[in-house]
Scaffold this motif. Sequence first.
Motif, PDB file in Angstrom:
ATOM      1  N   MET A   1       0.847  -1.172   0.000  1.00 25.67           N
ATOM      2  CA  MET A   1       0.000   0.000   0.000  1.00 25.67           C
ATOM      3  C   MET A   1       0.897   1.241   0.000  1.00 25.67           C
ATOM      4  SD  MET A   1      -2.968   0.885   2.718  1.00 25.67           S
ATOM      5  CE  MET A   1      -4.459   0.960   1.791  1.00 25.67           C
ATOM      6  N   LYS A   2       0.609   2.144  -0.867  1.00 25.92           N
ATOM      7  CA  LYS A   2       1.390   3.372  -0.987  1.00 25.92           C
ATOM      8  C   LYS A   2       0.940   4.388   0.057  1.00 25.92           C
ATOM      9  CE  LYS A   2       3.299   2.428  -5.111  1.00 25.92           C
ATOM     10  NZ  LYS A   2       4.672   2.440  -5.430  1.00 25.92           N
ATOM     11  N   TYR A   3       1.862   5.273   0.428  1.00 22.92           N
ATOM     12  CA  TYR A   3       1.553   6.301   1.411  1.00 22.92           C
ATOM     13  C   TYR A   3       0.470   7.237   0.892  1.00 22.92           C
ATOM     14  CZ  TYR A   3       2.221   9.787   5.009  1.00 22.92           C
ATOM     15  OH  TYR A   3       2.012  10.640   6.056  1.00 22.92           O
ATOM     16  N   LYS A   4       0.472   7.470  -0.409  1.00 17.85           N
ATOM     17  CA  LYS A   4      -0.551   8.325  -1.027  1.00 17.85           C
ATOM     18  C   LYS A   4      -1.947   7.747  -0.790  1.00 17.85           C
ATOM     19  CE  LYS A   4      -1.185   8.153  -5.466  1.00 17.85           C
ATOM     20  NZ  LYS A   4      -0.978   8.235  -6.930  1.00 17.85           N
ATOM     21  N   ASP A   5      -2.069   6.428  -0.907  1.00 19.33           N
ATOM     22  CA  ASP A   5      -3.351   5.769  -0.667  1.00 19.33           C
ATOM     23  C   ASP A   5      -3.751   5.863   0.798  1.00 19.33           C
ATOM     24  OD1 ASP A   5      -3.306   5.023  -3.345  1.00 19.33           O
ATOM     25  OD2 ASP A   5      -2.342   3.104  -2.892  1.00 19.33           O
ATOM     26  N   ILE A   6      -2.784   5.774   1.684  1.00 17.98           N
ATOM     27  CA  ILE A   6      -3.051   5.843   3.125  1.00 17.98           C
ATOM     28  C   ILE A   6      -3.546   7.229   3.519  1.00 17.98           C
ATOM     29  CG2 ILE A   6      -1.942   5.745   5.390  1.00 17.98           C
ATOM     30  CD1 ILE A   6      -0.210   3.461   4.293  1.00 17.98           C
ATOM     31  N   LYS A   7      -2.983   8.269   2.915  1.00 14.75           N
ATOM     32  CA  LYS A   7      -3.384   9.638   3.243  1.00 14.75           C
ATOM     33  C   LYS A   7      -4.838   9.911   2.895  1.00 14.75           C
ATOM     34  CE  LYS A   7      -0.721  13.131   2.674  1.00 14.75           C
ATOM     35  NZ  LYS A   7       0.142  14.182   2.137  1.00 14.75           N
ATOM     36  N   GLU A   8      -5.372   9.189   1.915  1.00 14.34           N
ATOM     37  CA  GLU A   8      -6.743   9.410   1.467  1.00 14.34           C
ATOM     38  C   GLU A   8      -7.777   8.741   2.368  1.00 14.34           C
ATOM     39  OE1 GLU A   8      -6.704   8.026  -2.552  1.00 14.34           O
ATOM     40  OE2 GLU A   8      -5.452   9.669  -3.241  1.00 14.34           O
ATOM     41  N   LEU A  14      -8.349   4.002   8.640  1.00 11.25           N
ATOM     42  CA  LEU A  14      -6.961   3.772   9.031  1.00 11.25           C
ATOM     43  C   LEU A  14      -6.879   2.775  10.179  1.00 11.25           C
ATOM     44  CD1 LEU A  14      -5.092   7.205   8.963  1.00 11.25           C
ATOM     45  CD2 LEU A  14      -4.628   5.204   7.601  1.00 11.25           C
ATOM     46  N   THR A  15      -7.735   2.951  11.162  1.00 15.08           N
ATOM     47  CA  THR A  15      -7.742   2.043  12.307  1.00 15.08           C
ATOM     48  C   THR A  15      -8.086   0.627  11.869  1.00 15.08           C
ATOM     49  OG1 THR A  15      -8.401   3.880  13.723  1.00 15.08           O
ATOM     50  CG2 THR A  15      -8.717   1.666  14.598  1.00 15.08           C
ATOM     51  N   GLN A  16      -9.067   0.508  10.998  1.00 22.28           N
ATOM     52  CA  GLN A  16      -9.472  -0.804  10.499  1.00 22.28           C
ATOM     53  C   GLN A  16      -8.340  -1.442   9.692  1.00 22.28           C
ATOM     54  OE1 GLN A  16     -12.829  -0.727   7.868  1.00 22.28           O
ATOM     55  NE2 GLN A  16     -12.914  -2.941   7.661  1.00 22.28           N
ATOM     56  N   ALA A  51       3.873   0.511   9.638  1.00 19.06           N
ATOM     57  CA  ALA A  51       4.618   1.722   9.980  1.00 19.06           C
ATOM     58  C   ALA A  51       4.051   2.949   9.264  1.00 19.06           C
ATOM     59  CB  ALA A  51       6.092   1.545   9.635  1.00 19.06           C
ATOM     60  N   ARG A  52       3.673   2.798   8.016  1.00 16.90           N
ATOM     61  CA  ARG A  52       3.095   3.924   7.264  1.00 16.90           C
ATOM     62  C   ARG A  52       1.775   4.374   7.880  1.00 16.90           C
ATOM     63  NH1 ARG A  52       4.629   0.679   2.302  1.00 16.90           N
ATOM     64  NH2 ARG A  52       6.548   1.642   1.582  1.00 16.90           N
ATOM     65  N   LEU A  54       0.779   3.940  11.025  1.00 12.42           N
ATOM     66  CA  LEU A  54       1.052   4.567  12.320  1.00 12.42           C
ATOM     67  C   LEU A  54       1.617   5.979  12.146  1.00 12.42           C
ATOM     68  CD1 LEU A  54       2.560   1.561  14.292  1.00 12.42           C
ATOM     69  CD2 LEU A  54       0.335   2.631  14.651  1.00 12.42           C
ATOM     70  N   THR A  55       2.447   6.161  11.135  1.00 16.78           N
ATOM     71  CA  THR A  55       3.015   7.481  10.853  1.00 16.78           C
ATOM     72  C   THR A  55       1.923   8.473  10.480  1.00 16.78           C
ATOM     73  OG1 THR A  55       5.093   6.496  10.144  1.00 16.78           O
ATOM     74  CG2 THR A  55       4.648   8.752   9.398  1.00 16.78           C
ATOM     75  N   GLU A  56       1.000   8.050   9.632  1.00 15.26           N
ATOM     76  CA  GLU A  56      -0.095   8.939   9.225  1.00 15.26           C
ATOM     77  C   GLU A  56      -1.006   9.256  10.401  1.00 15.26           C
ATOM     78  OE1 GLU A  56      -2.524  11.418   7.080  1.00 15.26           O
ATOM     79  OE2 GLU A  56      -0.499  10.696   6.648  1.00 15.26           O
ATOM     80  N   GLN A  57      -1.287   8.277  11.235  1.00 16.99           N
ATOM     81  CA  GLN A  57      -2.124   8.528  12.413  1.00 16.99           C
ATOM     82  C   GLN A  57      -1.454   9.541  13.332  1.00 16.99           C
ATOM     83  OE1 GLN A  57      -2.832   4.598  14.036  1.00 16.99           O
ATOM     84  NE2 GLN A  57      -4.868   4.524  13.128  1.00 16.99           N
ATOM     85  N   ARG A  58      -0.171   9.415  13.538  1.00 15.72           N
ATOM     86  CA  ARG A  58       0.551  10.352  14.405  1.00 15.72           C
ATOM     87  C   ARG A  58       0.596  11.746  13.784  1.00 15.72           C
ATOM     88  NH1 ARG A  58       1.196  12.510  18.979  1.00 15.72           N
ATOM     89  NH2 ARG A  58       3.276  13.290  19.390  1.00 15.72           N
ATOM     90  N   ALA A  59       0.772  11.825  12.492  1.00 17.77           N
ATOM     91  CA  ALA A  59       0.786  13.123  11.816  1.00 17.77           C
ATOM     92  C   ALA A  59      -0.561  13.825  11.973  1.00 17.77           C
ATOM     93  CB  ALA A  59       1.123  12.939  10.341  1.00 17.77           C
ATOM     94  N   ARG A  60      -1.636  13.065  11.903  1.00 18.62           N
ATOM     95  CA  ARG A  60      -2.962  13.653  12.080  1.00 18.62           C
ATOM     96  C   ARG A  60      -3.166  14.104  13.528  1.00 18.62           C
ATOM     97  NH1 ARG A  60      -7.020   9.928   8.352  1.00 18.62           N
ATOM     98  NH2 ARG A  60      -5.844  10.205   6.432  1.00 18.62           N
ATOM     99  N   GLU A  61      -2.634  13.346  14.492  1.00 17.47           N
ATOM    100  CA  GLU A  61      -2.725  13.760  15.894  1.00 17.47           C
ATOM    101  C   GLU A  61      -2.003  15.085  16.113  1.00 17.47           C
ATOM    102  OE1 GLU A  61      -1.232  10.889  18.664  1.00 17.47           O
ATOM    103  OE2 GLU A  61      -2.522   9.308  17.897  1.00 17.47           O
ATOM    104  N   ILE A  62      -0.816  15.202  15.573  1.00 17.70           N
ATOM    105  CA  ILE A  62      -0.024  16.425  15.721  1.00 17.70           C
ATOM    106  C   ILE A  62      -0.733  17.602  15.080  1.00 17.70           C
ATOM    107  CG2 ILE A  62       2.137  17.540  15.029  1.00 17.70           C
ATOM    108  CD1 ILE A  62       3.485  14.786  15.426  1.00 17.70           C
TER     109      ILE A  62
END
Length: 71
Positions: A1-8, A14-16, A51-52, A54-62
């Motif tokens: 899965m690409k990071y671009k897809d994860i951001k969308e 994301l949790t699921q 890891a991708r 978790l990184t996106e989830q943390r970025a959204r928290e920040i």
Amino acid sequence: MKYKDIKELTDAELTQKLEECRAELFNLRFQMATSQLDNTARVKNVKKDVARILTEQRAREIAAEKTAAQQ
């Protein structure tokens, strides 16, 4: 899965997806331990997906903390 897809994805998606990846990783490790795993590179890919996510989830928290602090 690409990071671009994860951001969308939404937060709930994301949790699921994280739960699905962790379950898959568990199954892959189990298969590896019993010598039934054919594609060992899949373990590495799933770890990176976790890891991708978790990184996106943390970025959204920040980002949410920053907007809350500015108001």
